[in-house]
Motif scaffolding. Structure first.
Motif, short mmCIF file in Angstrom:
data_model
loop_
_atom_site.label_atom_id
_atom_site.label_comp_id
_atom_site.label_asym_id
_atom_site.label_seq_id
_atom_site.Cartn_x
_atom_site.Cartn_y
_atom_site.Cartn_z
N LEU A 288 0.83 -1.20 0.00
CA LEU A 288 0.00 0.00 0.00
C LEU A 288 0.86 1.25 0.00
O LEU A 288 1.87 1.34 0.70
N GLN A 289 0.43 2.26 -0.76
CA GLN A 289 1.12 3.54 -0.77
C GLN A 289 0.82 4.35 0.48
O GLN A 289 1.64 5.14 0.93
N GLY A 290 -0.38 4.18 1.03
CA GLY A 290 -0.77 4.93 2.21
C GLY A 290 -2.20 4.61 2.58
O GLY A 290 -2.87 3.82 1.90
N TRP A 291 -2.69 5.22 3.64
CA TRP A 291 -4.08 5.00 4.03
C TRP A 291 -4.66 6.27 4.65
O TRP A 291 -3.93 7.12 5.16
N VAL A 292 -5.99 6.37 4.56
CA VAL A 292 -6.71 7.57 5.01
C VAL A 292 -7.81 7.14 5.97
O VAL A 292 -8.63 6.29 5.64
N GLY A 293 -7.81 7.73 7.15
CA GLY A 293 -8.86 7.48 8.12
C GLY A 293 -9.66 8.74 8.39
O GLY A 293 -9.07 9.77 8.77
N VAL B 171 16.80 12.67 -3.30
CA VAL B 171 15.80 13.58 -2.73
C VAL B 171 14.95 12.77 -1.77
O VAL B 171 14.55 11.65 -2.09
N HIS B 172 14.68 13.30 -0.61
CA HIS B 172 13.77 12.65 0.33
C HIS B 172 12.67 13.63 0.69
O HIS B 172 12.93 14.76 1.03
N THR B 173 11.42 13.17 0.57
CA THR B 173 10.28 14.01 0.88
C THR B 173 9.36 13.28 1.84
O THR B 173 8.99 12.14 1.59
N GLY B 174 8.99 13.94 2.92
CA GLY B 174 8.03 13.38 3.86
C GLY B 174 6.70 14.09 3.71
O GLY B 174 6.58 15.06 2.96
N VAL B 175 5.68 13.64 4.43
CA VAL B 175 4.37 14.28 4.45
C VAL B 175 4.21 14.99 5.77
O VAL B 175 4.08 14.35 6.81
N PRO B 176 4.27 16.32 5.80
CA PRO B 176 4.26 17.04 7.08
C PRO B 176 2.89 17.03 7.71
O PRO B 176 1.87 16.98 7.03
N ALA C 175 -4.92 15.62 -2.29
CA ALA C 175 -3.55 16.13 -2.15
C ALA C 175 -2.66 15.09 -1.48
O ALA C 175 -1.50 14.91 -1.88
N PHE C 176 -3.18 14.42 -0.47
CA PHE C 176 -2.40 13.38 0.22
C PHE C 176 -2.03 12.25 -0.74
O PHE C 176 -0.88 11.79 -0.76
N VAL C 177 -3.00 11.81 -1.52
CA VAL C 177 -2.74 10.72 -2.47
C VAL C 177 -1.65 11.12 -3.46
O VAL C 177 -0.66 10.39 -3.65
N PHE C 178 -1.80 12.28 -4.07
CA PHE C 178 -0.84 12.68 -5.10
C PHE C 178 0.53 12.99 -4.51
O PHE C 178 1.56 12.64 -5.09
N ARG C 179 0.56 13.62 -3.34
CA ARG C 179 1.85 13.96 -2.73
C ARG C 179 2.58 12.70 -2.26
O ARG C 179 3.79 12.56 -2.47
N THR C 180 1.86 11.79 -1.64
CA THR C 180 2.48 10.55 -1.18
C THR C 180 2.97 9.71 -2.35
O THR C 180 4.06 9.13 -2.31
N SER C 181 2.16 9.65 -3.38
CA SER C 181 2.53 8.89 -4.57
C SER C 181 3.78 9.49 -5.22
O SER C 181 4.70 8.76 -5.61
N ALA C 182 3.82 10.81 -5.30
CA ALA C 182 4.98 11.47 -5.90
C ALA C 182 6.23 11.28 -5.05
O ALA C 182 7.33 11.07 -5.58
N ALA C 183 6.07 11.33 -3.72
CA ALA C 183 7.22 11.13 -2.83
C ALA C 183 7.78 9.73 -3.00
O ALA C 183 9.00 9.54 -3.03
N GLN C 184 6.91 8.74 -3.13
CA GLN C 184 7.37 7.37 -3.31
C GLN C 184 8.07 7.21 -4.65
O GLN C 184 9.09 6.51 -4.76
N ARG C 185 7.55 7.90 -5.67
CA ARG C 185 8.18 7.82 -6.98
C ARG C 185 9.59 8.39 -6.92
O ARG C 185 10.53 7.82 -7.50
N ARG C 186 9.77 9.50 -6.20
CA ARG C 186 11.10 10.09 -6.07
C ARG C 186 12.05 9.16 -5.30
O ARG C 186 13.23 9.04 -5.64
N GLU C 187 11.51 8.52 -4.25
CA GLU C 187 12.35 7.60 -3.49
C GLU C 187 12.74 6.39 -4.34
O GLU C 187 13.85 5.88 -4.23
N ASP C 188 11.82 5.95 -5.20
CA ASP C 188 12.15 4.85 -6.11
C ASP C 188 13.27 5.25 -7.06
O ASP C 188 14.17 4.45 -7.36
N GLU C 189 13.22 6.50 -7.51
CA GLU C 189 14.25 6.99 -8.42
C GLU C 189 15.59 7.10 -7.71
O GLU C 189 16.65 6.84 -8.28
N VAL C 190 15.55 7.48 -6.42
CA VAL C 190 16.77 7.52 -5.62
C VAL C 190 17.36 6.12 -5.54
O VAL C 190 18.57 5.91 -5.69
N GLY C 191 16.47 5.14 -5.31
CA GLY C 191 16.93 3.75 -5.22
C GLY C 191 17.58 3.27 -6.50
O GLY C 191 18.45 2.41 -6.48
#
Length: 319
Positions: free
Chosen positions: A178-183, A310-315, A288-304
């Motif tokens: 899972l990329q993330g979850w929303v409650g 680049v490291h991006t968290g969700v504040p 916004a959470f979905v797109f930001r989290t998805s984009a952050a994971q994509r950047r981390e994958d590219e780092v890998g």
């Protein structure tokens, strides 16, 4: 004079809309009305009545963005209803709303009390998510960008699937997929149970301690978005969402919190509908959470892959 006349017309129009809305509420159920008002969310294609299991309640609908150049991110949504009521057909407005933002949405039914008791509805939620991970690519969705979300009892289901690996493992999957979850207004820490209607559902007073999502927080948990209303009298937002957020932050899991002043329990899901979303930014926050989290994971994958560092968290955010 023209400005004053225009203002007067606007006030009359606004009052008329409110009066008509209240009159409609007296005739139709709130969910029926919210679905009727979702006619403006036309940018979606619906695939209905797909089975993820053998029970009549184990079905789901998929709301797909009408126009997308790439496979869209996916949200699996579970509605609330005290674990004893609700239907995916009542929550089409949620699917349409997210699809209008470019997010493919799966709205799933699950078995309800008194037909079943805990943990059957959690098993169903995990089954629906596992089905999505395995099959959503066949319907054009991005199987590597799947989120799980829910409101009230549905948020509990989503939390258990995202935090406790037992349930997805039963179907050959893992929360790591899972990329993330929303409650949204979810109960995550509610023992001892003081609501009579749900005591039989959770086998109270013999409710298993591990039925509480907060007990399954680990550093492996997916990024989280927790939305509450300060006027929620059904689920205590401080004990449940704030407590869960603190536990997640303590183990360095990215968690975003949103608290909407003066907003009650039901309005938090109603805010997906066109009439309410202009006043309550729930759809904006989830998208916004979905797109930001998805984009952050994509950047981390590219780092890998050695592209760049680049490291991006969700504040955390609070309103």
């Amino acid at each position: 004079m023209v400005t004053e006349l225009t203002l007067l017309r606007f006030i009359i129009y606004a009052v008329s809309v409110v009066v008509l809305f209240l009159a409609a509420l007296a005739v139709f159920s709130p969910l029926t009305l919210l679905n009727a008002l979702a006619w403006s969310d036309t940018k979606s294609v619906v695939t209905k009545n797909l089975s993820y299991g053998n029970d009549v309640r184990q079905k789901l609908d998929i709301y797909s963005p009408a126009h997308t150049e790439v496979p869209p991110d996916v949200v699996v949504f579970f509605y609330g209803g005290n674990w004893d009521s609700g239907s995916r057909k009542q929550y089409g407005f949620v699917g349409k709303a997210l699809a209008s933002r470019g997010i493919m949405t799966v709205v799933a039914d699950y078995r309800l009390s008194p037909q079943v008791v805990y943990p059957a509805f959690v098993e169903d939620a995990a089954h629906a998510v596992a089905w999505t991970l395995k099959h959503i690519g066949e319907y054009g969705g991005n199987a590597s960008k799947v989120f799980v979300a829910g409101h009230s009892a549905g948020a509990y289901n989503a939390a258990m699937v995202a935090l406790d690996p037992r349930w997805l493992e039963e179907y050959g999957e893992s929360p790591a997929a899972l990329q993330g979850w929303v409650g949204i207004a979810g109960p995550y820490d509610f023992l001892p149970i003081d609501v009579e209607s749900i005591k039989p559902t959770f086998l109270y007073p013999n409710t298993p301690a591990d039925s509480q999502p907060i007990r399954h927080v680990t550093a492996a948990a997916p990024p989280s978005l927790l939305i509450t209303g300060s006027a929620d009298k059904v689920v205590n937002p401080v004990r449940n969402s704030a407590g869960l957020a603190a536990a997640l932050r303590a183990v360095q899991v990215p968690v975003q919190t949103v608290s909407l002043d003066g907003v009650g329990h039901g309005l938090l899901v109603g805010a997906f509908a066109p009439l309410l979303r202009s006043y309550l930014p729930v759809l904006d926050d989830v998208s916004a959470f979905v797109f930001r989290t998805s984009a952050a994971q994509r950047r981390e994958d590219e780092v890998g892959r050695g592209h760049y560092a680049v490291h991006t968290g969700v504040p955390p955010v609070s309103r």
